[in-house]
Design an enzyme around this catalytic site. Structure first.
Site, PDB file in Angstrom:
ATOM      1  N   THR A 156       9.796  -4.785  -0.183  1.00  0.00           N
ATOM      2  CA  THR A 156       9.717  -4.078  -1.505  1.00  0.00           C
ATOM      3  C   THR A 156      11.071  -4.078  -1.845  1.00  0.00           C
ATOM      4  OG1 THR A 156       9.322  -2.027  -2.443  1.00  0.00           O
ATOM      5  CG2 THR A 156       9.224  -2.134  -0.211  1.00  0.00           C
ATOM      6  N   ASP A 157      11.311  -4.033  -3.146  1.00  0.00           N
ATOM      7  CA  ASP A 157      12.724  -3.682  -3.354  1.00  0.00           C
ATOM      8  C   ASP A 157      13.159  -2.234  -3.355  1.00  0.00           C
ATOM      9  OD1 ASP A 157      10.861  -2.423  -5.288  1.00  0.00           O
ATOM     10  OD2 ASP A 157      11.621  -3.278  -7.376  1.00  0.00           O
ATOM     11  N   GLU A 158      11.920  -1.371  -3.082  1.00  0.00           N
ATOM     12  CA  GLU A 158      12.400  -0.125  -2.819  1.00  0.00           C
ATOM     13  C   GLU A 158      13.412   0.076  -1.585  1.00  0.00           C
ATOM     14  OE1 GLU A 158       9.209   2.575  -3.288  1.00  0.00           O
ATOM     15  OE2 GLU A 158       7.924   1.284  -4.372  1.00  0.00           O
ATOM     16  N   TYR A 172       8.154   5.749   2.747  1.00  0.00           N
ATOM     17  CA  TYR A 172       7.623   4.663   2.608  1.00  0.00           C
ATOM     18  C   TYR A 172       8.756   3.593   2.395  1.00  0.00           C
ATOM     19  CZ  TYR A 172       6.288   0.470   0.061  1.00  0.00           C
ATOM     20  OH  TYR A 172       6.021  -0.931  -0.121  1.00  0.00           O
ATOM     21  N   LYS A 219       9.909   0.433   5.547  1.00  0.00           N
ATOM     22  CA  LYS A 219       9.789  -0.914   4.978  1.00  0.00           C
ATOM     23  C   LYS A 219      11.048  -1.247   5.401  1.00  0.00           C
ATOM     24  CE  LYS A 219       7.028  -3.314   3.318  1.00  0.00           C
ATOM     25  NZ  LYS A 219       6.108  -4.021   4.192  1.00  0.00           N
TER      26      LYS A 219
HETATM   27  N1  LIG Z   1       2.201  -3.352  -4.349  1.00  0.00           N
HETATM   28  C1  LIG Z   1       3.356  -3.650  -4.760  1.00  0.00           C
HETATM   29  O1  LIG Z   1       3.683  -3.480  -5.806  1.00  0.00           O
HETATM   30  C2  LIG Z   1       4.259  -4.217  -3.748  1.00  0.00           C
HETATM   31  C3  LIG Z   1       5.710  -4.693  -4.106  1.00  0.00           C
HETATM   32  C4  LIG Z   1       6.364  -5.129  -3.239  1.00  0.00           C
HETATM   33  C5  LIG Z   1       6.058  -5.276  -1.892  1.00  0.00           C
HETATM   34  N2  LIG Z   1       4.877  -4.905  -1.468  1.00  0.00           N
HETATM   35  C6  LIG Z   1       4.388  -5.091  -0.140  1.00  0.00           C
HETATM   36  O2  LIG Z   1       3.287  -5.950   0.051  1.00  0.00           O
HETATM   37  C7  LIG Z   1       2.369  -5.484   1.037  1.00  0.00           C
HETATM   38  C8  LIG Z   1       1.136  -5.468   0.409  1.00  0.00           C
HETATM   39  O3  LIG Z   1       1.081  -4.379  -0.488  1.00  0.00           O
HETATM   40  P1  LIG Z   1      -0.290  -4.098  -1.279  1.00  0.00           P
HETATM   41  O4  LIG Z   1       0.207  -3.384  -2.554  1.00  0.00           O
HETATM   42  O5  LIG Z   1      -1.130  -5.205  -1.561  1.00  0.00           O
HETATM   43  O6  LIG Z   1      -0.837  -2.872  -0.218  1.00  0.00           O
HETATM   44  P2  LIG Z   1      -1.995  -2.240  -0.048  1.00  0.00           P
HETATM   45  O7  LIG Z   1      -2.035  -0.668   0.275  1.00  0.00           O
HETATM   46  O8  LIG Z   1      -2.942  -2.615  -1.236  1.00  0.00           O
HETATM   47  O9  LIG Z   1      -2.782  -2.803   1.067  1.00  0.00           O
HETATM   48  C9  LIG Z   1      -2.533  -2.757   2.323  1.00  0.00           C
HETATM   49  C10 LIG Z   1      -3.497  -3.506   3.321  1.00  0.00           C
HETATM   50  O10 LIG Z   1      -3.038  -3.404   4.506  1.00  0.00           O
HETATM   51  C11 LIG Z   1      -4.253  -2.956   5.484  1.00  0.00           C
HETATM   52  N3  LIG Z   1      -3.444  -2.184   6.643  1.00  0.00           N
HETATM   53  C12 LIG Z   1      -2.996  -0.724   6.476  1.00  0.00           C
HETATM   54  N4  LIG Z   1      -2.469  -0.344   7.522  1.00  0.00           N
HETATM   55  C13 LIG Z   1      -3.061  -1.370   8.670  1.00  0.00           C
HETATM   56  C14 LIG Z   1      -2.871  -1.809  10.031  1.00  0.00           C
HETATM   57  N5  LIG Z   1      -2.181  -0.569  10.679  1.00  0.00           N
HETATM   58  N6  LIG Z   1      -3.400  -2.613  10.583  1.00  0.00           N
HETATM   59  C15 LIG Z   1      -3.930  -3.664   9.716  1.00  0.00           C
HETATM   60  N7  LIG Z   1      -4.211  -3.603   8.498  1.00  0.00           N
HETATM   61  C16 LIG Z   1      -3.611  -2.645   8.120  1.00  0.00           C
HETATM   62  C17 LIG Z   1      -4.929  -1.939   4.404  1.00  0.00           C
HETATM   63  O11 LIG Z   1      -6.264  -1.932   4.987  1.00  0.00           O
HETATM   64  C18 LIG Z   1      -4.978  -2.898   3.080  1.00  0.00           C
HETATM   65  O12 LIG Z   1      -5.777  -3.876   3.354  1.00  0.00           O
HETATM   66  C19 LIG Z   1       3.133  -4.381   1.658  1.00  0.00           C
HETATM   67  O13 LIG Z   1       3.594  -4.780   2.827  1.00  0.00           O
HETATM   68  C20 LIG Z   1       3.949  -3.800   0.603  1.00  0.00           C
HETATM   69  O14 LIG Z   1       4.893  -3.084   1.092  1.00  0.00           O
HETATM   70  C21 LIG Z   1       4.076  -4.418  -2.488  1.00  0.00           C
END
Ligand SMILES: NC(=O)c1ccc[n+]([C@@H]2O[C@H](COP(=O)([O-])OP(=O)(O)OC[C@H]3O[C@@H](n4cnc5c(N)ncnc54)[C@H](O)[C@@H]3O)[C@@H](O)[C@H]2O)c1
Length: 362
Positions: free
Chosen positions: A146-148, A171, A175
């Site tokens: 993430t950008d965070e 968080y 990350k």
């Molecule tokens: N949503 C955003 O805007 C955004 C932006 C940039 C990066 N990201 C990154 O992208 C990735 C996905 O984000 P998202 O928004 O889809 O997240 P989300 O919270 O919607 O989904 C996370 C998934 O990970 C699974 N999970 C959690 N803990 C787990 C574990 N211990 N073992 C196996 N599975 C596990 C959950 O069941 C879920 O299916 C993350 O790494 C996040 O940091 C998200």
């Protein structure tokens, strides 16, 4: 864009979450590679987001925790993947304020366990197939971040892959640690890791605790739409389909050891986003108009970063990727998706989350 003609096995963690399910759906629909989805099914992960693809011949689901080393090793041994895309994470900043430890366990310990499992796997007799799709016949570990991790910006400037890490929430710190570990495993052990940092995503199948789906559902139910503080925090929004394109470009065209940053070049204040949702809701649900009357400013998030923005020029030059969705169009389609999928929203919340405020200090 998902590689050459050779069939690969892609192990995707967190494939039942927001971005993961959009990625898995895309790849399974394309039907070129075997897709293994490893997910713990936390509150944020739901197989309802993958309805219809579970019967596809090139899809497998493994219910497991990334922090369970034995389970991860067994899954690696069973499928002998060509790449691991790590999306599993605890992702909600407000929850990280309420309880940071789950974030350390999944995001830091879990990522380390995945990296270690890949290291052991690559040392063993995995019978590397010379596969042109991933260059050099090699494995790829894609650390999705993430950008965070970069902290907060003032009114000007943008982050790039060269920006220093200055995370401000538990968080973001978890990350950041995971990204550092991926990079360190690359430098120390030669593990072919690529890190991607992306701005805020929006689109279908996002758990309704995050700003956009939460605001849509509050508006739909005629409830107060909370805006943290003055609402002037700036985020750069990228449609999840564009992020999926970027992840696949990084996987198939990226260089191990490199970082690629993604953003939508769509900076908006949170208040602007919520007001736009209200305008779209007025069109979709005229009986409830004007939905802006529901906006309510509430206490700000502790440590709330003021602004994020991404300079994507290097990524565009190196990967040939660029965002395609116009924010206003993507947001309108997203609002309509949630209104058409209220049953999905109810099912994933499953009584465990009802739109309440999280992450305030006592
Ligand atoms: N949503 C955003 O805007 C955004 C932006 C940039 C990066 N990201 C990154 O992208 C990735 C996905 O984000 P998202 O928004 O889809 O997240 P989300 O919270 O919607 O989904 C996370 C998934 O990970 C699974 N999970 C959690 N803990 C787990 C574990 N211990 N073992 C196996 N599975 C596990 C959950 O069941 C879920 O299916 C993350 O790494 C996040 O940091 C998200």
């Amino acid at each position: 864009m998902s590689g050459g003609s050779e069939r690969l096995c892609l192990l995707i963690t967190g494939g039942a979450g927001f971005i993961g399910s959009n990625l898995v759906r895309r790849l399974v629909r394309e039907g070129r590679h075997l897709i293994v989805n490893l997910d713990k099914l936390s509150y944020a992960g739901n197989l309802d987001s993958l309805v219809g693809i579970e019967v596809a011949p090139l899809y497998r689901f493994e219910h497991a925790d990334v922090a369970d080393g034995r389970a991860v090793a067994r899954i690696m041994e069973r499928y002998r993947p060509d790449a691991l895309l790590n999306l599993a994470a605890e992702t909600h900043v407000d929850r990280s304020i309420e309880g940071p430890q789950d974030f350390i366990q999944t995001n830091v310990v879990g990522t380390t366990i995945l990296l270690d499992a890949v290291r052991a796997y690559l040392r063993g007799p995995r019978g590397v197939r010379a596969n042109a799709a991933l260059g050099d016949g090699g494995f790829r570990f894609l650390q999705v971040s993430t950008d965070e991790v970069f902290g907060a910006l003032g009114p000007v400037g943008r982050f790039s892959a060269a920006s220093p890490y200055r995370p401000n929430s538990p968080y973001a710190a978890s990350k950041a640690a995971a990204d550092h570990l991926a990079r360190a495993f690359g430098r120390t052990f030669g593990l072919p890791a690529i890190v991607t940092n992306c701005t805020n995503n929006y689109g279908p199948h996002q758990f309704p605790e995050k700003l956009i789906p939460l605001a849509i559902l509050k508006a739909e139910n005629g409830r107060a739409i909370p805006v943290y503080g003055d609402g002037l925090q700036v985020r750069d929004w990228l449609h999840v389909d564009d992020h999926v394109d970027g992840l696949l470009a990084a996987l198939f065209k990226g260089e191990p050891g490199e970082t690629y940053v993604f953003g939508g070049e769509a900076e908006r204040t949170n208040l602007e986003v919520v007001e736009l949702i209200c305008t779209i809701m007025d069109r979709c649900r005229p009986a409830g108009a004007p939905h802006r009357r529901l906006i309510e400013h509430v206490d700000d998030r502790p440590g709330h970063d003021r602004r994020y923005a991404m300079d994507i020029r290097t990524t565009v030059a190196r990967l040939g990727w660029r965002p395609t969705a116009r924010f206003e169009d993507g947001l309108e389609a997203t609002v309509r998706w949630y209104l058409d999928n209220l049953a999905w929203c109810r099912r994933v919340q499953d009584g465990s989350y009802r739109g309440e405020r999280l992450g305030l200090l006592a």
